[in-house]
Scaffold this motif. Structure first.
Motif, PDB file in Angstrom:
ATOM      1  N   THR A 173       0.835  -1.192   0.000  1.00  0.00           N
ATOM      2  CA  THR A 173       0.000   0.000   0.000  1.00  0.00           C
ATOM      3  C   THR A 173       0.873   1.247   0.000  1.00  0.00           C
ATOM      4  O   THR A 173       1.716   1.414   0.886  1.00  0.00           O
ATOM      5  CB  THR A 173      -0.928   0.034   1.223  1.00  0.00           C
ATOM      6  N   ILE A 174       0.694   2.075  -1.002  1.00  0.00           N
ATOM      7  CA  ILE A 174       1.367   3.371  -1.104  1.00  0.00           C
ATOM      8  C   ILE A 174       0.300   4.424  -0.838  1.00  0.00           C
ATOM      9  O   ILE A 174      -0.666   4.545  -1.604  1.00  0.00           O
ATOM     10  CB  ILE A 174       1.997   3.551  -2.489  1.00  0.00           C
ATOM     11  N   ASP A 175       0.457   5.156   0.250  1.00  0.00           N
ATOM     12  CA  ASP A 175      -0.619   6.020   0.737  1.00  0.00           C
ATOM     13  C   ASP A 175      -0.162   7.474   0.784  1.00  0.00           C
ATOM     14  O   ASP A 175       0.659   7.854   1.615  1.00  0.00           O
ATOM     15  CB  ASP A 175      -1.046   5.548   2.132  1.00  0.00           C
ATOM     16  N   HIS A 176      -0.678   8.278  -0.154  1.00  0.00           N
ATOM     17  CA  HIS A 176      -0.408   9.725  -0.201  1.00  0.00           C
ATOM     18  C   HIS A 176       1.096  10.010  -0.137  1.00  0.00           C
ATOM     19  O   HIS A 176       1.555  10.823   0.669  1.00  0.00           O
ATOM     20  CB  HIS A 176      -1.146  10.440   0.931  1.00  0.00           C
ATOM     21  N   SER A 223      -1.304   7.465  -4.324  1.00  0.00           N
ATOM     22  CA  SER A 223      -1.919   6.386  -3.550  1.00  0.00           C
ATOM     23  C   SER A 223      -2.266   5.238  -4.492  1.00  0.00           C
ATOM     24  O   SER A 223      -2.944   5.439  -5.507  1.00  0.00           O
ATOM     25  CB  SER A 223      -3.187   6.860  -2.828  1.00  0.00           C
ATOM     26  N   VAL A 224      -1.784   4.047  -4.151  1.00  0.00           N
ATOM     27  CA  VAL A 224      -2.079   2.855  -4.953  1.00  0.00           C
ATOM     28  C   VAL A 224      -1.795   1.639  -4.088  1.00  0.00           C
ATOM     29  O   VAL A 224      -0.949   1.683  -3.191  1.00  0.00           O
ATOM     30  CB  VAL A 224      -1.218   2.813  -6.241  1.00  0.00           C
ATOM     31  N   HIS A 225      -2.539   0.563  -4.311  1.00  0.00           N
ATOM     32  CA  HIS A 225      -2.226  -0.680  -3.614  1.00  0.00           C
ATOM     33  C   HIS A 225      -2.091  -1.800  -4.647  1.00  0.00           C
ATOM     34  O   HIS A 225      -2.732  -1.776  -5.703  1.00  0.00           O
ATOM     35  CB  HIS A 225      -3.276  -1.030  -2.551  1.00  0.00           C
ATOM     36  N   VAL A 226      -1.215  -2.751  -4.338  1.00  0.00           N
ATOM     37  CA  VAL A 226      -0.935  -3.868  -5.231  1.00  0.00           C
ATOM     38  C   VAL A 226      -1.081  -5.155  -4.435  1.00  0.00           C
ATOM     39  O   VAL A 226      -0.441  -5.322  -3.387  1.00  0.00           O
ATOM     40  CB  VAL A 226       0.490  -3.780  -5.830  1.00  0.00           C
ATOM     41  N   VAL A 255       5.159   0.529 -14.194  1.00  0.00           N
ATOM     42  CA  VAL A 255       5.459   1.951 -14.004  1.00  0.00           C
ATOM     43  C   VAL A 255       6.207   2.473 -15.220  1.00  0.00           C
ATOM     44  O   VAL A 255       7.266   1.947 -15.586  1.00  0.00           O
ATOM     45  CB  VAL A 255       6.297   2.181 -12.734  1.00  0.00           C
ATOM     46  N   SER A 256       5.649   3.506 -15.846  1.00  0.00           N
ATOM     47  CA  SER A 256       6.258   4.100 -17.038  1.00  0.00           C
ATOM     48  C   SER A 256       6.517   5.573 -16.803  1.00  0.00           C
ATOM     49  O   SER A 256       6.080   6.164 -15.814  1.00  0.00           O
ATOM     50  CB  SER A 256       5.339   3.905 -18.251  1.00  0.00           C
ATOM     51  N   GLY A 257       7.225   6.167 -17.761  1.00  0.00           N
ATOM     52  CA  GLY A 257       7.535   7.588 -17.684  1.00  0.00           C
ATOM     53  C   GLY A 257       8.883   7.865 -18.308  1.00  0.00           C
ATOM     54  O   GLY A 257       9.711   6.964 -18.481  1.00  0.00           O
ATOM     55  N   ALA A 258       9.120   9.121 -18.645  1.00  0.00           N
ATOM     56  CA  ALA A 258      10.388   9.508 -19.265  1.00  0.00           C
ATOM     57  C   ALA A 258      11.535   9.377 -18.259  1.00  0.00           C
ATOM     58  O   ALA A 258      11.320   9.240 -17.048  1.00  0.00           O
ATOM     59  CB  ALA A 258      10.285  10.945 -19.783  1.00  0.00           C
ATOM     60  N   SER A 259      12.758   9.438 -18.754  1.00  0.00           N
ATOM     61  CA  SER A 259      13.922   9.387 -17.873  1.00  0.00           C
ATOM     62  C   SER A 259      13.892  10.569 -16.913  1.00  0.00           C
ATOM     63  O   SER A 259      13.577  11.706 -17.294  1.00  0.00           O
ATOM     64  CB  SER A 259      15.212   9.438 -18.697  1.00  0.00           C
ATOM     65  N   GLY A 260      14.206  10.285 -15.657  1.00  0.00           N
ATOM     66  CA  GLY A 260      14.315  11.350 -14.667  1.00  0.00           C
ATOM     67  C   GLY A 260      13.039  11.731 -13.957  1.00  0.00           C
ATOM     68  O   GLY A 260      13.047  12.658 -13.134  1.00  0.00           O
ATOM     69  N   LEU A 263       4.198   8.072 -14.676  1.00  0.00           N
ATOM     70  CA  LEU A 263       4.730   9.240 -13.979  1.00  0.00           C
ATOM     71  C   LEU A 263       5.091  10.315 -14.994  1.00  0.00           C
ATOM     72  O   LEU A 263       5.746  10.036 -16.001  1.00  0.00           O
ATOM     73  CB  LEU A 263       5.972   8.859 -13.164  1.00  0.00           C
ATOM     74  N   GLU A 264       4.687  11.556 -14.697  1.00  0.00           N
ATOM     75  CA  GLU A 264       4.965  12.665 -15.605  1.00  0.00           C
ATOM     76  C   GLU A 264       6.037  13.595 -15.070  1.00  0.00           C
ATOM     77  O   GLU A 264       6.473  14.515 -15.772  1.00  0.00           O
ATOM     78  CB  GLU A 264       3.679  13.438 -15.886  1.00  0.00           C
ATOM     79  N   GLY A 265       6.489  13.368 -13.825  1.00  0.00           N
ATOM     80  CA  GLY A 265       7.556  14.187 -13.274  1.00  0.00           C
ATOM     81  C   GLY A 265       7.070  15.531 -12.765  1.00  0.00           C
ATOM     82  O   GLY A 265       5.863  15.738 -12.565  1.00  0.00           O
ATOM     83  N   PRO A 266       8.022  16.471 -12.531  1.00  0.00           N
ATOM     84  CA  PRO A 266       7.642  17.784 -11.982  1.00  0.00           C
ATOM     85  C   PRO A 266       6.512  18.401 -12.784  1.00  0.00           C
ATOM     86  O   PRO A 266       6.549  18.375 -14.027  1.00  0.00           O
ATOM     87  CB  PRO A 266       8.938  18.609 -12.127  1.00  0.00           C
ATOM     88  N   PRO A 267       5.481  18.900 -12.086  1.00  0.00           N
ATOM     89  CA  PRO A 267       5.367  19.091 -10.628  1.00  0.00           C
ATOM     90  C   PRO A 267       4.784  17.893  -9.863  1.00  0.00           C
ATOM     91  O   PRO A 267       4.132  18.090  -8.842  1.00  0.00           O
ATOM     92  CB  PRO A 267       4.442  20.292 -10.522  1.00  0.00           C
ATOM     93  N   GLY A 268       4.965  16.685 -10.349  1.00  0.00           N
ATOM     94  CA  GLY A 268       4.536  15.514  -9.602  1.00  0.00           C
ATOM     95  C   GLY A 268       3.284  14.846 -10.089  1.00  0.00           C
ATOM     96  O   GLY A 268       2.679  14.026  -9.380  1.00  0.00           O
ATOM     97  N   ARG A 269       2.879  15.141 -11.322  1.00  0.00           N
ATOM     98  CA  ARG A 269       1.634  14.538 -11.840  1.00  0.00           C
ATOM     99  C   ARG A 269       1.860  13.055 -12.159  1.00  0.00           C
ATOM    100  O   ARG A 269       2.961  12.627 -12.513  1.00  0.00           O
ATOM    101  CB  ARG A 269       1.148  15.283 -13.071  1.00  0.00           C
ATOM    102  N   TRP A 270       0.777  12.301 -12.088  1.00  0.00           N
ATOM    103  CA  TRP A 270       0.811  10.873 -12.400  1.00  0.00           C
ATOM    104  C   TRP A 270      -0.583  10.428 -12.825  1.00  0.00           C
ATOM    105  O   TRP A 270      -1.566  11.128 -12.573  1.00  0.00           O
ATOM    106  CB  TRP A 270       1.278  10.046 -11.183  1.00  0.00           C
ATOM    107  N   ALA A 271      -0.662   9.281 -13.484  1.00  0.00           N
ATOM    108  CA  ALA A 271      -1.950   8.712 -13.900  1.00  0.00           C
ATOM    109  C   ALA A 271      -1.943   7.221 -13.623  1.00  0.00           C
ATOM    110  O   ALA A 271      -0.968   6.527 -13.934  1.00  0.00           O
ATOM    111  CB  ALA A 271      -2.185   8.983 -15.383  1.00  0.00           C
ATOM    112  N   LEU A 272      -3.021   6.718 -13.055  1.00  0.00           N
ATOM    113  CA  LEU A 272      -3.143   5.311 -12.698  1.00  0.00           C
ATOM    114  C   LEU A 272      -4.310   4.710 -13.462  1.00  0.00           C
ATOM    115  O   LEU A 272      -5.426   5.243 -13.450  1.00  0.00           O
ATOM    116  CB  LEU A 272      -3.365   5.164 -11.185  1.00  0.00           C
ATOM    117  N   THR A 273      -4.085   3.581 -14.137  1.00  0.00           N
ATOM    118  CA  THR A 273      -5.138   2.881 -14.844  1.00  0.00           C
ATOM    119  C   THR A 273      -5.061   1.399 -14.509  1.00  0.00           C
ATOM    120  O   THR A 273      -4.027   0.890 -14.091  1.00  0.00           O
ATOM    121  CB  THR A 273      -5.015   3.059 -16.375  1.00  0.00           C
ATOM    122  N   SER A 274      -6.158   0.682 -14.712  1.00  0.00           N
ATOM    123  CA  SER A 274      -6.166  -0.757 -14.452  1.00  0.00           C
ATOM    124  C   SER A 274      -6.837  -1.479 -15.611  1.00  0.00           C
ATOM    125  O   SER A 274      -7.379  -0.851 -16.519  1.00  0.00           O
ATOM    126  CB  SER A 274      -6.908  -1.049 -13.152  1.00  0.00           C
TER     127      SER A 274
END
Length: 203
Positions: free
Chosen positions: A3-6, A21-24, A32-37, A192-203
């Motif tokens: 569990t990853i919580d906030h 926040s995500v649980h596995v 987990v994807s995203g550009a380098s860095g 993961l989109e990086g600064p300023p910390g945006r992310w998107a979760l799909t299932s």
């Protein structure tokens, strides 16, 4: 479950991940994807408790954690079997045969006494997979393990690792820059989109 919580992560003054926040659950693979860095490997280090530089809370399952890296990180003066056996408790009964069993499971039954310098890149990565799985982990962290291999060999090893993971009922977090790979392996996807910390979760 994991569990990853906030969770928020900063590095060098930049907010890489904000309020994640995500649980596995066992048997699931979080891709987990995203550009380098953007913080993919940093997130793995936080999950592995190798970094406390984050806000929020992470609840890890009790039991062993194992890593599979892009670089196999084998000791060159140890044989394949010895590299696997090093991860096992010295007092473990049958550690020698347990290491050989896992090498056989990854297709290296005839290579147990070879040194890393005598192996191909694919063979070394198979030893790394055997080393990780021989510890009987409950949580597996995978960090772009096949990106240094050619496409055909990487695809073959990916299929083999997916099969091992699916039969072991592991909790897995799998980082890759390859969206096709993540399409194949993931139960859930975190981008993961990086600064300023945006992310998107799909299932």
């Amino acid at each position: 479950m994991l569990t990853i919580d906030h969770v928020s992560i900063e590095r060098r003054g930049l907010r890489l991940i904000k309020n994640l926040s995500v649980h596995v659950e066992p048997g699931q693979i979080l891709g987990v994807s995203g550009a380098s860095g953007v913080g993919k490997t940093t997130l793995l280090r936080v999950i592995a408790n190798e970094s406390s530089d984050f806000d929020g809370h992470i609840d890890r399952p009790s039991g062993r954690l194992a890593f599979v890296f892009q670089d196999p990180r084998l000791l060159p003066w140890r044989t394949a079997r010895q590299n696997v056996q090093l991860t096992l408790p010295p007092e473990q009964t049958g550690a020698y045969f347990h290491a050989e069993e896992w090498l056989e499971r990854v297709g290296l039954a005839d290579a147990t006494e070879l040194y890393p310098g005598q192996m191909s890149g694919g063979m070394r990565q198979r030893v790394a997979i055997a080393r990780a799985m021989a510890t009987n982990p409950v949580l597996l962290l995978v960090d772009e393990p096949f990106s240094a291999l050619d496409e055909d060999l990487g695809g073959q090893l990916r299929t083999e690792l997916i099969s091992i993971v699916s039969t072991s009922n592991l909790i897995t977090v799998w980082v890759s820059h390859d969206p096709t790979e993540l399409d194949e392996v993931s139960t859930k996807r975190l981008h993961l989109e990086g600064p300023p910390g945006r992310w998107a979760l799909t299932s």
